[in-house]
Design a protein around this motif. Structure first.
Motif, PDB file in Angstrom:
ATOM      1  N   ARG A  66     -72.406   1.191 -24.926  1.00  0.00           N
ATOM      2  CA  ARG A  66     -71.689   0.283 -24.040  1.00  0.00           C
ATOM      3  C   ARG A  66     -72.252   0.360 -22.628  1.00  0.00           C
ATOM      4  O   ARG A  66     -72.767   1.387 -22.185  1.00  0.00           O
ATOM      5  CB  ARG A  66     -70.201   0.631 -24.015  1.00  0.00           C
TER       6      ARG A  66
ATOM      7  N   HIS B 297     -70.756   0.475 -19.754  1.00  0.00           N
ATOM      8  CA  HIS B 297     -70.125   1.484 -18.896  1.00  0.00           C
ATOM      9  C   HIS B 297     -70.559   2.897 -19.280  1.00  0.00           C
ATOM     10  O   HIS B 297     -70.631   3.786 -18.422  1.00  0.00           O
ATOM     11  CB  HIS B 297     -68.601   1.356 -18.957  1.00  0.00           C
ATOM     12  N   GLU B 298     -70.879   3.135 -20.555  1.00  0.00           N
ATOM     13  CA  GLU B 298     -71.398   4.443 -20.949  1.00  0.00           C
ATOM     14  C   GLU B 298     -72.753   4.695 -20.301  1.00  0.00           C
ATOM     15  O   GLU B 298     -73.013   5.784 -19.779  1.00  0.00           O
ATOM     16  CB  GLU B 298     -71.513   4.527 -22.475  1.00  0.00           C
TER      17      GLU B 298
ATOM     18  N   PHE C 118     -73.799   3.408 -17.599  1.00  0.00           N
ATOM     19  CA  PHE C 118     -73.545   3.552 -16.164  1.00  0.00           C
ATOM     20  C   PHE C 118     -73.126   4.983 -15.830  1.00  0.00           C
ATOM     21  O   PHE C 118     -73.693   5.619 -14.929  1.00  0.00           O
ATOM     22  CB  PHE C 118     -72.456   2.553 -15.771  1.00  0.00           C
ATOM     23  N   PHE C 119     -72.167   5.525 -16.567  1.00  0.00           N
ATOM     24  CA  PHE C 119     -71.697   6.874 -16.264  1.00  0.00           C
ATOM     25  C   PHE C 119     -72.755   7.927 -16.597  1.00  0.00           C
ATOM     26  O   PHE C 119     -72.847   8.960 -15.922  1.00  0.00           O
ATOM     27  CB  PHE C 119     -70.385   7.168 -16.989  1.00  0.00           C
TER      28      PHE C 119
ATOM     29  N   VAL D 274     -60.836   7.231 -15.646  1.00  0.00           N
ATOM     30  CA  VAL D 274     -61.182   5.819 -15.542  1.00  0.00           C
ATOM     31  C   VAL D 274     -59.975   4.964 -15.938  1.00  0.00           C
ATOM     32  O   VAL D 274     -59.349   5.198 -16.977  1.00  0.00           O
ATOM     33  CB  VAL D 274     -62.393   5.480 -16.435  1.00  0.00           C
TER      34      VAL D 274
ATOM     35  N   ALA E   6     -62.378  -1.181 -17.352  1.00  0.00           N
ATOM     36  CA  ALA E   6     -63.432  -0.247 -17.765  1.00  0.00           C
ATOM     37  C   ALA E   6     -62.900   0.730 -18.815  1.00  0.00           C
ATOM     38  O   ALA E   6     -63.601   1.062 -19.773  1.00  0.00           O
ATOM     39  CB  ALA E   6     -63.977   0.510 -16.561  1.00  0.00           C
TER      40      ALA E   6
ATOM     41  N   LEU F  68     -64.400   1.159 -22.632  1.00  0.00           N
ATOM     42  CA  LEU F  68     -64.963   2.446 -23.036  1.00  0.00           C
ATOM     43  C   LEU F  68     -64.326   2.995 -24.319  1.00  0.00           C
ATOM     44  O   LEU F  68     -64.868   3.925 -24.922  1.00  0.00           O
ATOM     45  CB  LEU F  68     -64.797   3.467 -21.905  1.00  0.00           C
TER      46      LEU F  68
ATOM     47  N   GLY G  74     -65.743  -0.014 -12.032  1.00  0.00           N
ATOM     48  CA  GLY G  74     -65.395   1.115 -12.886  1.00  0.00           C
ATOM     49  C   GLY G  74     -64.447   1.974 -12.083  1.00  0.00           C
ATOM     50  O   GLY G  74     -64.843   2.964 -11.482  1.00  0.00           O
TER      51      GLY G  74
ATOM     52  N   HIS H 158     -76.897  -1.983 -12.896  1.00  0.00           N
ATOM     53  CA  HIS H 158     -75.941  -2.115 -13.997  1.00  0.00           C
ATOM     54  C   HIS H 158     -74.937  -3.256 -13.799  1.00  0.00           C
ATOM     55  O   HIS H 158     -74.273  -3.645 -14.757  1.00  0.00           O
ATOM     56  CB  HIS H 158     -75.168  -0.804 -14.183  1.00  0.00           C
TER      57      HIS H 158
ATOM     58  N   ILE I 138     -72.321  -2.842 -12.164  1.00  0.00           N
ATOM     59  CA  ILE I 138     -71.045  -2.115 -12.144  1.00  0.00           C
ATOM     60  C   ILE I 138     -71.085  -1.129 -10.983  1.00  0.00           C
ATOM     61  O   ILE I 138     -72.140  -0.550 -10.689  1.00  0.00           O
ATOM     62  CB  ILE I 138     -70.824  -1.320 -13.452  1.00  0.00           C
TER      63      ILE I 138
END
Length: 200
Positions: A2, A4-5, A7-8, A27, A31, A35, A46, A76, A78
């Motif tokens: 994903r 957001h994954e 991104f983190f 979070v 978001a 996730l 996020g 990203h 984000i």
């Protein structure tokens, strides 16, 4: 993986701030939904809830690496925003879920996501078009049992009922009732509010 994954994970890779123990990141918002479910929509934030673990130094470093206008934001689409703990409309004892698989790949952070039902409750505060889409998507996926939603909403209303935030509760109740009518096709639930709060 994903968006957001990814991104983190990159935040974790680029981190140059303090890191003695793993830093919990809680979070919230859309978001959190993306996730932990198969849901996806365009979003550029996020949101991370401010906690005792997010010290001033950590918050500054987090925004420096992944805040609005950073290289990670550009790459990203984000960015991280740290939200004050008193702002979200959350029940007593919000429910959090650790992302075990993602966390196993991180060296600095432990990512937790707000429970789907609690995210839906929080979205009844603002309830803009994107919030409405998020809520509908979760209800359509049968991830938000009506009885649990009402129970958690009443708990959040109780949290807000003790101070000036109570003035906005009638609007949140109207949003709940709209969801009950339009998405569940059930009668509106009764939500007890402080006697001094106007329903107009």
């Amino acid at each position: 993986m994903r968006a957001h994954e990814r991104f983190f994970r990159e935040i974790d890779e680029k981190w140059r701030g303090p890191a003695t123990d793993k830093i919990p990141l809680r979070v919230i918002g859309s978001a959190a939904l993306m996730l932990q479910t198969d849901y996806a929509r365009g979003t550029n934030d996020g949101d991370v809830l401010e906690t005792a673990s997010i010290t001033g130094e950590i918050k500054k470093a987090l925004l420096a690496v992944a805040g609005k206008g950073t290289k990670l934001h550009t790459r990203h689409g984000i960015y991280v925003d740290v939200v004050a703990s008193g702002l979200p409309f959350l029940p007593h004892g919000p429910m959090w879920h650790a992302l075990t698989e993602l966390n196993g790949t991180l060296r600095v952070f432990e990512v937790e996501v707000l429970d789907v039902v609690d995210v839906v409750v929080s979205k009844l505060k603002r309830f803009h078009a994107d919030d409405q889409s998020d809520v509908k998507a979760m209800v359509d996926r049968d991830l938000v049992p009506h009885a649990v939603l009402v129970e958690r909403f009443r708990s959040a209303a109780d949290v807000f009922s003790g101070d000036a935030r109570a003035e906005d509760l009638p609007r949140y109740v109207r949003n709940l009732h709209r969801v009950e009518r339009d998405l569940y096709g059930v009668a509106e639930s009764e939500v007890e509010l402080p006697a001094w709060v106007s329903d107009e």
